[in-house]
Design an enzyme around this catalytic site. Structure first.
Site, short mmCIF file in Angstrom:
data_model
loop_
_atom_site.label_atom_id
_atom_site.label_comp_id
_atom_site.label_asym_id
_atom_site.label_seq_id
_atom_site.Cartn_x
_atom_site.Cartn_y
_atom_site.Cartn_z
N LYS A 129 0.83 -1.21 0.00
CA LYS A 129 0.00 0.00 0.00
C LYS A 129 0.86 1.26 0.00
O LYS A 129 0.63 2.18 -0.78
CB LYS A 129 -0.93 0.03 1.22
N THR A 130 1.83 1.29 0.88
CA THR A 130 2.68 2.47 0.96
C THR A 130 3.49 2.60 -0.33
O THR A 130 3.67 3.70 -0.86
CB THR A 130 3.60 2.38 2.20
N ASP A 136 -1.90 7.91 3.46
CA ASP A 136 -1.50 6.56 3.89
C ASP A 136 -2.19 6.27 5.23
O ASP A 136 -2.55 7.18 5.96
CB ASP A 136 0.02 6.50 4.06
N GLU A 137 -2.37 4.99 5.56
CA GLU A 137 -2.95 4.59 6.85
C GLU A 137 -4.28 5.30 7.12
O GLU A 137 -4.54 5.78 8.22
CB GLU A 137 -1.96 4.89 8.00
N GLN A 151 -5.91 -3.03 10.55
CA GLN A 151 -4.79 -2.43 11.26
C GLN A 151 -5.18 -1.12 11.93
O GLN A 151 -4.32 -0.28 12.20
CB GLN A 151 -3.63 -2.19 10.29
N ARG A 185 4.58 -7.38 11.16
CA ARG A 185 5.82 -6.62 10.95
C ARG A 185 6.97 -7.56 10.60
O ARG A 185 8.01 -7.13 10.13
CB ARG A 185 6.23 -5.82 12.21
#
Ligand code: ATP
Ligand code: MG
Length: 730
Positions: free
Chosen positions: A40-41, A225-226, A256, A602
């Site tokens: 995504k990033t 983002d996020e 998330q 992660r």
């Protein structure tokens, strides 16, 4: 096939089909909804590059929002390498808070803000709120400043103004009064807190047609983002800005979403669909970060959450090392396990920087740190004591802030007698009274007091000297660079002599002052206002320096967006994860599960999960045995290194780990840490200097009894709440 690959635009070569589609879609509202590690990033970054190089978008028209300053820096760097030039620099790229801070600097006057307003950080907020509680004559045990601040923060994140605060109960009414007073105090100090940055920007965009038109023209393309962790104020800002051009590109993973306690609302995804009916949605399904085993484990956990879109995630990294699940007797043994295993990994060729140790609460880091020190393993700690929260840094910044604005009462109260210059608590009370009479700041009160005279020779001399010094800084700040100003305030206050008291701690404090000086020297042209803004907006993760090779210790909340080859998740116990505060509520347990999911995802290659049988807390005298986290029950044996002994497991909820039958040790060593000792000298922001008469635990809190001078007498204070610090011993 090879020739086809060469036909592909260089910006798209490192993307898969789904990612390419998302990157090259025409402008319009876009939602990329996808699981962790699916790029995504990366897609967001490539989308910006694509717009700039292929869609005739000017960097000036782009607003890109990241979750941390560090993520913004990385994205900026990536764009620089991809585009091969510095054009991306003109882009507004940063966190919501940083972006709003910049907008308000320019436009704040329409809201009655001065362009030099200061940002009040968490410590400053607490100082202000304590004052508010005192001013309103409230009982600070019943109405804890910290809780009042939380309530006000939630209101601000939902754009509820003081006058509109909904009053249903007596308690609400108190919050509403505190909110009004708190805002007045902030404004009197020319200050905004973090939440104000968002609320004031949102309000301005909602109410000021001229300003909103200007920013819609400027930010024609917005990328976030996020997005799952945006709150209502942030959503309103995005919606206002994108209302004309509809070029809003957001990436999100609702699994998330871990910041609801700060007002984040993943229902913003639903709002987005409603407010932009032409929204195009993209899925990314390949995970590039983790092995299949790690993904399987993480998916098994998150699958237990209801109210989510099931996602199919796959990886080419088939198999992989199984997840290691480890029980320890107590937090010390757990920490030793992590350190031993780290040592082994280092021997096998891992770098320190490959390894991260994560936990639910900051307090858990202590045992880990001690063990790492014993094992001689370099580590860096994210969070805990932030550089900018350290006493010496706050002192020096306090002087600088006074130079910037002498009416900043918070800084004034902090430094008026630091280093001690004979201005005791009684004089400070007189200053406060004079300020009240004149309806001005403490600084104004001090000037009035000096003019009125009658304070006694020594006191008057001390006050006059301090006033003259501050007045001089106010003049000097016009001519000096920030570095020059710091040098000057440190010299004028003789701060070095004060802080270097011969102890090791004194030395390291002085080194921190020098480090601050070095940071400033790196930006020789920065204005004082910009410098103070930057400092206030530094978040915990931003201090993550990549330069030293060290193991990273961080909370699960700070781990968002990051990745490490090896991850240890520690303290997987009931009461910690899920946290005891959340256990009562299914909604909150679901968020705790997401937190674990974020942590697990992660990990690239190796994942260790650990929990302890007993854990002694700061102040937890008799530690009850803790049960392993309920979440662990959802891990399939197939992903685990040592299949659990399920013989003992009658039902899912009564799984009893092997040690329950035969504890390895008989007695739990309970270590209790008190911060203050009898005889210790302390400095309190309002009461001045004092001496500790005793310190004891009440529940989990340290209660300190202090004798203050100047007629104040004995006070009982909660060490976690009091604006008080131990003074160096002579
Ligand atoms: P999170 O949800 O944790 O924020 P994300 O979806 O933003 O994750 P990224 O951080 O963008 O995922 O990507 C995860 C890792 O996979 C990164 O190291 C990234 O460079 C890599 N990656 C992403 N897409 C590809 C690809 N097409 N080919 C190779 N590597 C990729
Ligand atoms: Mg990401």
């Amino acid at each position: 096939m090879v020739s086809m690959k060469q036909d592909i635009h260089p910006l798209l070569r490192v993307l898969n089909e789904q990612q390419r589609a998302a990157v090259t879609t025409p402008t319009g509202p876009v939602l990329v909804l996808a699981g962790p590690g699916s790029g995504k990033t990366r897609v967001l970054t490539h989308r910006i590059a694509w717009m700039l190089s292929e869609m005739h978008v000017s960097p000036w028209q782009v607003l890109a929002v990241t979750f941390t300053n560090k993520a913004a820096r990385e994205m900026n760097h990536r764009l620089g390498t991809m585009l091969g030039d510095t054009s991306a620099r003109a882009m507004m790229l940063g966190t919501f808070h940083a972006t709003c801070a910049r907008i308000l600097r320019r436009e704040g006057e329409t809201l009655g803000l001065s362009p030099n307003y200061l940002i009040f950080d968490t410590d400053d907020q607490l100082t202000v709120m304590k004052q508010v509680v005192a001013d309103l004559g409230l009982d600070d045990k019943k109405y804890r400043p910290h809780n009042l601040l939380n309530a006000i923060s939630s209101a601000k994140n939902e754009l509820i103004l003081p006058a509109d605060y909904p009053v249903r109960t007596y308690h609400d009414e108190i919050v509403a009064r505190a909110y009004v007073r708190y805002q007045q105090t902030l404004r009197k100090n020319d200050g905004l807190d973090f939440d104000d940055l968002l609320m004031e920007t949102a309000r301005m965009l909602q109410t000021n047609p001229t300003v909103v038109r200007q920013y819609r023209d400027r930010f024609q393309h917005i990328l976030v983002d996020e997005f799952q962790d945006t709150n209502i104020a942030q959503y309103v800002i995005l919606k206002q800005l994108a209302a004309e051009h509809h070029s809003l590109y957001v990436v999100a993973d609702e699994d998330q979403s871990i910041y609801s306690w700060r007002g984040a609302d993943y229902r913003n995804i639903v709002r987005l669909r409603e407010d932009f009916p032409e929204l195009l949605e993209f899925l990314l399904e390949e995970n590039y970060r983790s092995t299949q085993v790690i993904l399987d484990g993480a998916q098994a956990i998150i699958a237990q959450n209801s109210d989510r879109t099931p996602k199919h995630l796959f990886t080419e990294k088939k198999g992989g090392q199984p997840i290691s699940l480890n029980e320890a007797y107590d937090e010390q043994e757990e920490a030793d396990f992590v350190a031993d295993e780290t040592t082994r990994l280092l021997r096998n060729g891992h770098k320190h920087g490959d390894i991260a140790v994560m936990y639910r609460t900051n307090a858990q880091s202590r045992a880990l740190e001690e063990s790492f020190i014993r094992h001689n393993i370099p580590y860096r700690l994210i969070g805990a004591t932030r550089f900018y929260s350290r006493k010496e840094i706050k002192d020096v910044l306090g002087y600088v802030r006074l130079a910037h604005n002498p009416d900043d009462d918070v800084s004034f109260a902090r430094v008026i007698n630091v280093p001690p210059r004979g201005i005791g608590a009684r004089t400070i009370s007189a200053v406060a009274a004079a300020a009240q009479r004149a309806g001005g700041s403490l600084y104004a009160g001090m000037l009035a007091l000096i003019q009125a005279g009658g304070q006694g020779g020594r006191t008057e001399r001390a006050l006059s000297a301090f006033a003259a010094m501050v007045a001089q800084w106010v003049v000097l700040r016009q001519e000096l660079s920030v570095a020059g100003l710091i040098d000057r305030v440190v010299a004028d206050t003789d701060y070095e002599t004060f802080i270097r008291d011969g102890s090791d701690q004194g030395e390291s404090r002085w080194e921190n002052v020098l480090a601050l000086r070095a940071v400033v020297a790196e930006a020789p042209d920065i204005s004082l206002t910009d410098f103070l803004t930057d400092v206030a907006l530094v978040a915990d993760v931003d201090e993550l320096s990549e330069e030293v090779d060290a193991v990273t210790l961080l909370t699960l909340h700070s781990a968002k967006g990051l990745e490490y080859p090896v991850v240890f998740l520690t303290g997987l116990e009931e009461g910690l994860l899920p946290h005891s505060r959340s256990i009562e509520s299914a909604v909150e347990v679901a968020e705790e599960r997401r937190l674990l999911y974020v942590g697990m995802t992660r990990a690239e290659r190796r994942l260790y999960l650990t929990y302890a049988f007993r854990r002694s807390w700061r102040g937890f005298r008799d530690s009850e045995p803790s049960a392993p986290s309920r979440f662990l029950e959802d891990l399939p044996d197939a992903v685990l290194k040592q299949p659990r002994d399920r013989g003992r497991q009658a039902t899912k909820t009564s799984w009893t780990p092997s040690w329950r039958a035969a504890p390895k040790r008989a007695e739990a060593p309970v270590r209790v840490e008190l911060q203050y000792r009898t005889g210790q000298r302390v400095a309190h922001a309002f009461y001045g200097e004092g001496m500790v008469l005793g310190s004891e635990l009440e529940g989990r809190q340290e209660m300190v009894t202090v004798l203050f001078g100047n007629g104040i007498g004995v006070k009982k204070l909660l060490s976690s709440m009091a604006p008080m610090e131990p003074l160096p011993q002579h």
